[in-house]
Scaffold this motif. Structure first.
Motif, short mmCIF file in Angstrom:
data_model
loop_
_atom_site.label_atom_id
_atom_site.label_comp_id
_atom_site.label_asym_id
_atom_site.label_seq_id
_atom_site.Cartn_x
_atom_site.Cartn_y
_atom_site.Cartn_z
N LEU A 35 0.83 -1.20 0.00
CA LEU A 35 0.00 0.00 0.00
C LEU A 35 0.86 1.25 0.00
O LEU A 35 2.01 1.23 0.46
CB LEU A 35 -0.91 0.02 1.23
N LYS A 36 0.29 2.35 -0.49
CA LYS A 36 0.96 3.65 -0.52
C LYS A 36 0.16 4.65 0.32
O LYS A 36 -1.04 4.78 0.13
CB LYS A 36 1.10 4.17 -1.95
N TYR A 37 0.85 5.35 1.22
CA TYR A 37 0.23 6.29 2.15
C TYR A 37 0.86 7.67 1.90
O TYR A 37 2.08 7.82 1.99
CB TYR A 37 0.51 5.82 3.58
N VAL A 86 -7.00 9.51 -3.39
CA VAL A 86 -7.48 8.33 -2.69
C VAL A 86 -8.67 7.73 -3.43
O VAL A 86 -8.74 6.52 -3.66
CB VAL A 86 -7.87 8.67 -1.23
N GLY A 89 -7.55 6.04 -6.57
CA GLY A 89 -6.60 4.96 -6.40
C GLY A 89 -5.17 5.31 -6.76
O GLY A 89 -4.32 4.43 -6.89
N ASP A 92 -3.26 4.74 -1.97
CA ASP A 92 -4.19 3.85 -1.27
C ASP A 92 -4.76 4.51 -0.02
O ASP A 92 -5.94 4.34 0.31
CB ASP A 92 -3.48 2.55 -0.89
N MET A 244 -8.97 5.75 3.06
CA MET A 244 -8.41 4.73 2.18
C MET A 244 -9.31 4.54 0.97
O MET A 244 -10.54 4.71 1.04
CB MET A 244 -8.25 3.40 2.92
N ASN A 245 -8.69 4.20 -0.16
CA ASN A 245 -9.45 3.90 -1.38
C ASN A 245 -10.46 2.79 -1.07
O ASN A 245 -10.10 1.75 -0.51
CB ASN A 245 -8.49 3.47 -2.48
N LYS A 248 -9.88 -0.68 -2.73
CA LYS A 248 -8.73 -1.36 -2.14
C LYS A 248 -9.08 -1.93 -0.77
O LYS A 248 -8.70 -3.05 -0.43
CB LYS A 248 -7.56 -0.37 -2.01
N TRP A 249 -9.82 -1.13 0.01
CA TRP A 249 -10.24 -1.59 1.34
C TRP A 249 -11.08 -2.85 1.23
O TRP A 249 -10.87 -3.83 1.95
CB TRP A 249 -11.01 -0.50 2.06
#
Length: 343
Positions: A35-37, A86, A89, A92, A244-245, A248-249
């Protein structure tokens, strides 16, 4: 010879059976979820450190099944693009300020109003209590981890401000929402991103900021703004989101979702306490560095609250036009703050 061939055949069959049972009863390990934050806070800011720690804790609690790469200082997406980033996408997980997406979270704009906050912990807890109470649909396109809000916002300027009228004409860094507070107080709103503010102050493009006292240290604004006007009548708190996207979640295994939900409950409280800590450190830094802090008296505070009333009324009117319960939300927030502790 026949006996030798027979033994080899038996060995082959045994190895084949072992291989079959190993591959059927012990499936290949799932690939690591990466994941990317992203956030706009500088790398060394306490908030960046707190959220970098969150990333490491996710990896630890999932036994390495999830890794999170942390991107501070707007290196992946800018502050005002984080929410859209977010949703689409591009990232993430994102942390940014609500005001950087004006109109996107209308009901939540109540958090930014000059409600007379006493601390960042109080503002953060109110922000999340507000969300739980009203569940605004404006976050339906993401998985919201939690909301938070900084400590009381005051005027920090390059020239002395001893009373409200001294703000007249001063160009004050603000955003789409706080510009209303600046204008009501008599200043001239100058909207700009946080990352550009220090240079703007140095170059004379702005005369001050309307921000919590922690920014004098955390963003180094105390190097250029040597005066603070502390008037609780205009005490506001900018709202932040951690989201969060959604797709993705939803793709995450349920047990990992549960781990993250539990972690976010813990981190929300860490976030609340951190706002108080860095405000305390910012005030201590300001005093030690010779910052002149003028504390408004009762009359000045009452006068400032009067100036802020149209800002509150405008919020209610705007929400009414949108068919949203602005009046109910504002009353609920004001009632909450009457009894909410500052620590």
């Amino acid at each position: 010879m026949k006996r030798c061939m027979s033994r080899l055949l038996v060995a082959f069959i045994v190895m084949s059976l072992c291989s079959f049972f190993l591959t059927t009863s012990s499936p290949a390990a799932d690939p690591v979820i990466k994941l990317k934050y992203a956030t706009f806070f500088p790398p060394t800011h306490p908030h960046s450190l707190l959220h970098a720690e969150w990333c490491k804790e996710v990896e630890k609690r999932t036994d390495g099944r999830v890794t999170v790469a942390f991107f501070p200082a707007g290196t992946l997406v800018s502050a005002n693009q984080t929410y859209d980033g977010v949703v689409k996408g591009i990232v993430d997980i994102g942390l940014s300020i609500m005001s950087y997406t004006p109109g996107r979270m209308p009901l939540s704009e109540v958090i930014v109003l000059p409600l007379g906050y006493k601390s960042g912990a109080q503002a953060t807890r109110m922000a999340n209590a507000f969300y739980q109470q009203f569940k605004p649909k404006e976050y339906d396109d993401v998985k919201l981890f939690y909301l938070h809000a900084h400590g009381p916002g005051f005027f920090h300027t390059k020239t002395p401000v001893n009373k409200i009228d001294d703000l007249k004409g001063l160009r004050i860094k603000s955003d789409a929402n706080t510009s209303k507070v600046v204008a009501a107080a008599g200043g001239t709103p100058t909207t700009m991103p946080m990352l550009e503010t220090y240079d703007a102050l140095k170059r004379g493009l702005a005369d001050g900021v309307l921000l919590p006292i922690e920014t004098l240290k955390g963003w180094k604004f105390g190097e250029v703004c040597k005066f603070t006007y502390e008037n609780w009548g205009n005490s506001y708190a900018n709202g932040f989101f951690v989201a969060m996207n959604k797709r993705k979640w939803e793709s995450l295994p349920k047990d990992i979702q549960q781990i993250m939900d539990k972690l976010n409950e813990e981190w929300f409280e860490k976030q609340a306490k951190l706002w108080n800590t860095i405000d305390d450190e910012g005030r201590e830094f300001a005093i030690k560095s010779g910052q002149k802090i003028v504390k408004a008296g009762a009359e000045e505070e009452a006068a400032m609250r009067e100036r802020m009333k149209p800002v509150l009324d405008a919020y209610v009117a705007s929400m009414k036009e949108k068919g949203l319960p602005g009046e109910e939300v504002l009353k609920w927030c004001l009632d909450y703050l009457k009894t909410a502790p500052a620590r």
